[in-house]
Design a protein around this motif. Structure first.
Motif, short mmCIF file in Angstrom:
data_model
loop_
_atom_site.label_atom_id
_atom_site.label_comp_id
_atom_site.label_asym_id
_atom_site.label_seq_id
_atom_site.Cartn_x
_atom_site.Cartn_y
_atom_site.Cartn_z
N MET A 156 24.82 0.42 -7.98
CA MET A 156 25.61 0.54 -8.97
C MET A 156 25.01 -0.10 -10.29
SD MET A 156 28.38 2.05 -8.31
CE MET A 156 29.74 1.73 -9.21
N ASP A 157 23.94 -1.14 -10.09
CA ASP A 157 23.12 -1.69 -11.15
C ASP A 157 22.92 -0.43 -12.11
OD1 ASP A 157 23.87 -4.32 -10.32
OD2 ASP A 157 21.80 -4.82 -10.01
N TYR B 147 25.43 0.90 -14.08
CA TYR B 147 25.72 0.07 -15.09
C TYR B 147 24.90 -0.07 -16.47
CZ TYR B 147 29.29 -1.82 -11.88
OH TYR B 147 30.07 -2.05 -10.74
N TRP B 148 23.71 0.13 -16.14
CA TRP B 148 22.70 -0.11 -17.16
C TRP B 148 22.50 1.18 -18.01
CZ3 TRP B 148 21.05 -3.89 -19.51
CH2 TRP B 148 20.99 -5.34 -18.87
N ILE C 180 25.26 1.10 -20.32
CA ILE C 180 25.19 0.11 -21.38
C ILE C 180 24.26 0.76 -22.37
CG2 ILE C 180 23.86 -1.91 -21.86
CD1 ILE C 180 25.19 -3.00 -18.98
N LEU D 124 30.23 -4.03 -21.82
CA LEU D 124 30.16 -3.45 -20.76
C LEU D 124 29.38 -4.28 -19.89
CD1 LEU D 124 29.57 0.30 -21.62
CD2 LEU D 124 31.69 -0.74 -20.51
N TYR D 125 28.29 -5.10 -20.43
CA TYR D 125 27.65 -5.79 -19.65
C TYR D 125 28.52 -7.03 -19.09
CZ TYR D 125 24.06 -9.25 -18.04
OH TYR D 125 23.49 -10.17 -17.29
N PHE E 47 30.82 -5.73 -16.42
CA PHE E 47 29.97 -5.24 -14.90
C PHE E 47 29.24 -6.57 -14.31
CE2 PHE E 47 29.24 -0.90 -17.15
CZ PHE E 47 30.51 -0.58 -16.72
N TYR E 48 28.75 -7.54 -15.20
CA TYR E 48 27.82 -8.67 -14.75
C TYR E 48 28.90 -9.96 -14.82
CZ TYR E 48 24.45 -5.07 -13.89
OH TYR E 48 23.86 -3.99 -13.55
#
Length: 160
Positions: free
Chosen positions: A1-2, A5-6, A9, A37-38, A41-42
């Motif tokens: 998923m990372d 996500y990136w 972004i 978003l970062y 997500f994080y």
């Protein structure tokens, strides 16, 4: 998923840069979207008060540069308020009427026609104002590329 996500972004940041070519896109909002978003997500934890203050300052700088670069370019060449409005309208409409070349032709034609028709200036003076509009736009675009790169660089420095 990372990875996904990136990608999201990164796409938001790329859209912010695309707004430099297609001014109708809300580039500043896409820049902020990347940060949000970062956070979603994080974590929002890396976004300290100092980080937010710096980003807000840089974001405001984007708007200031956008406005004053066009104003400066037109005024420096003797343009009127009509030329400023014409240049702005040409900048927004140009890329859609003349793909690719419209980003340059739009502001030029907008300022040129506004000076010629509304400002009642000579053909030569109107051409000068049109070129001033293009130079102001190009200078502002270079400044905005630098500001946006600094925003992303600082973001990456903080989160990585």
């Amino acid at each position: 998923m990372d990875f996904l996500y990136w990608i999201l972004i990164g796409v938001s940041f790329l859209l912010a840069f695309a707004a430099l070519i297609f001014p109708i896109l809300p580039g500043a909002l896409f820049m902020v979207l990347g940060f949000v978003l970062y956070g979603i997500f994080y974590s929002f934890q890396p976004f300290t008060v100092f980080f937010i203050a710096v980003q807000v300052f840089l974001l405001a700088s984007l708007f200031v540069v956008d406005y004053f670069s066009n104003l400066y370019g037109v005024k420096r060449r003797g343009g009127s308020k009509a030329a400023i409005w014409g240049s702005t309208m040409g900048l927004l409409v140009g890329p859609f009427i003349i793909p690719v070349a419209g980003i340059i032709a739009g502001p030029f034609l907008g300022a040129f026609l506004a000076e010629l028709l509304i400002g009642r200036k000579s053909m030569g003076e109107s051409v000068k104002v049109g070129f001033g509009s293009v130079l102001g736009f190009l200078g502002g675009t270079v400044a905005k590329v630098i500001i946006q790169a600094v925003m992303i660089g600082y973001f990456l420095f903080v989160v990585i």
